[in-house]
Design an enzyme around this catalytic site. Structure first.
Site, short mmCIF file in Angstrom:
data_model
loop_
_atom_site.label_atom_id
_atom_site.label_comp_id
_atom_site.label_asym_id
_atom_site.label_seq_id
_atom_site.Cartn_x
_atom_site.Cartn_y
_atom_site.Cartn_z
N HIS A 11 0.83 -1.22 0.00
CA HIS A 11 0.00 0.00 0.00
C HIS A 11 0.86 1.27 0.00
CE1 HIS A 11 -3.21 -2.91 0.66
NE2 HIS A 11 -2.41 -3.45 1.55
N GLU A 25 -2.15 0.42 7.78
CA GLU A 25 -1.28 -0.64 7.25
C GLU A 25 -0.07 -0.06 6.51
OE1 GLU A 25 -3.27 -3.37 4.64
OE2 GLU A 25 -1.49 -4.63 4.36
N HIS A 84 2.72 -7.05 4.47
CA HIS A 84 1.37 -6.55 4.68
C HIS A 84 0.95 -6.78 6.13
CE1 HIS A 84 -0.02 -5.75 0.47
NE2 HIS A 84 1.11 -6.42 0.24
N GLU A 150 1.74 -11.58 6.09
CA GLU A 150 0.67 -10.84 6.76
C GLU A 150 1.03 -10.80 8.24
OE1 GLU A 150 -1.86 -9.20 5.59
OE2 GLU A 150 -2.43 -10.03 3.64
ZN LIG Z 1 -2.28 -5.29 2.53
#
Ligand SMILES: [Zn+2]
Length: 193
Positions: A11, A25, A84, A150
Site C-alpha cells: 500500500h 497498514e 502486509h 501478513e
Molecule cells: Zn495489505
C-alpha cells in the site's frame, strides 16, 4: 555475486491499506520494510524497496501491484518479499506463496522465512496461522521466488498493541532479514547476526 532482494511495503499514498486501532497498514509495512532492509544490507544483500516513502506506483490498484512485481522483474531480483498487515478480526502471522509455485524454491524459502517470523509472534503471545497459498497479483507476476507476509491483524486489540510497539516491529524486521538471508543463501555473510 551480490544477491538483489526486493522488499515491497504494501500500500501507500492514497491507499492506506487496512486501518484500525489508530494504525494504518501503509505506515506499518514501510516501518517494517525499512528496518528489514537495513538488517539485510548488513548481511551483504543488495536490497531495494519498491517504495521508500508514502506513495504508490500507480493510482489504479491493479496497475500498482503489477508495477511492484515489474520493479523486481526488471532488477532480476533473487527474492521478492511483500509485507502486509492483515484485517478481519483474526490474530497472528501467516505467509503466502502462489499455489503450484513454478519451482519448489518458493516453498523451500517460505519454510525458512516463515518459521523465523512466526517465532517472534509466538514470543509475543500471537499465533502462527500457518504457511498458505494464494493467487495474489504480486506473487503471480514476479518471476523469482516470492512471498507475502501478513504480519498481524490491525483490527485486533492484542495484535495492534504489539504493532504499536517499536521493539516488536524491529524484532519482526530482524526476523524477516534473518529468514530472507538464510533462504537466499546469505547466512555466511555475517554469521554474528
Ligand atoms: Zn495489505
Amino acid at each position: 555475486m551480490i544477491k538483489v532482494i526486493v522488499i515491497d511495503p504494501g500500500h501507500g499514498g492514497h491507499d492506506p491499506g487496512a486501518v484500525g486501532n489508530d494504525l494504518r497498514e501503509k505506515d506499518l509495512t514501510l516501518a517494517i520494510a525499512q528496518r528489514a532492509a537495513n538488517y539485510l544490507r548488513v548481511r551483504g544483500a543488495d536490497v531495494r524497496l519498491t517504495r521508500n516513502d508514502d506513495r504508490v506506483f500507480h493510482s489504479n490498484k491493479a496497475a500498482d501491484l503489477n508495477a511492484r512485481a515489474d520493479f523486481a522483474n526488471n532488477l532480476h531480483a533473487d527474492y521478492f518479499v511483500s509485507i502486509h498487515i492483515n484485517a478481519g478480526r483474526g490474530t497472528g502471522f501467516e505467509s503466502y506463496i502462489v499455489p503450484c509455485a513454478v519451482n519448489r524454491e518458493a516453498g523451500r524459502r517460505q519454510g525458512i522465512l516463515h518459521s523465523e517470523v512466526a517465532r517472534v509472534f509466538h514470543s509475543a503471545g500471537l499465533p502462527d496461522r500457518g504457511k498458505k497459498t494464494a493467487n495474489f497479483a504480486v506473487l503471480r507476476r514476479t518471476r523469482m521466488p516470492a512471498i507475502l507476509l501478513e504480519c498481524g491483524f490491525i483490527d485486533r486489540t492484542e495484535d495492534a498493541l504489539r504493532l504499536k510497539n517499536l521493539a516488536f516491529l524491529d524484532n519482526v524486521a530482524q526476523a524477516i532479514a534473518r529468514g530472507a538471508a538464510l533462504a537466499s543463501g546469505l547466512s555466511e555473510a555475517n554469521p554474528a547476526l
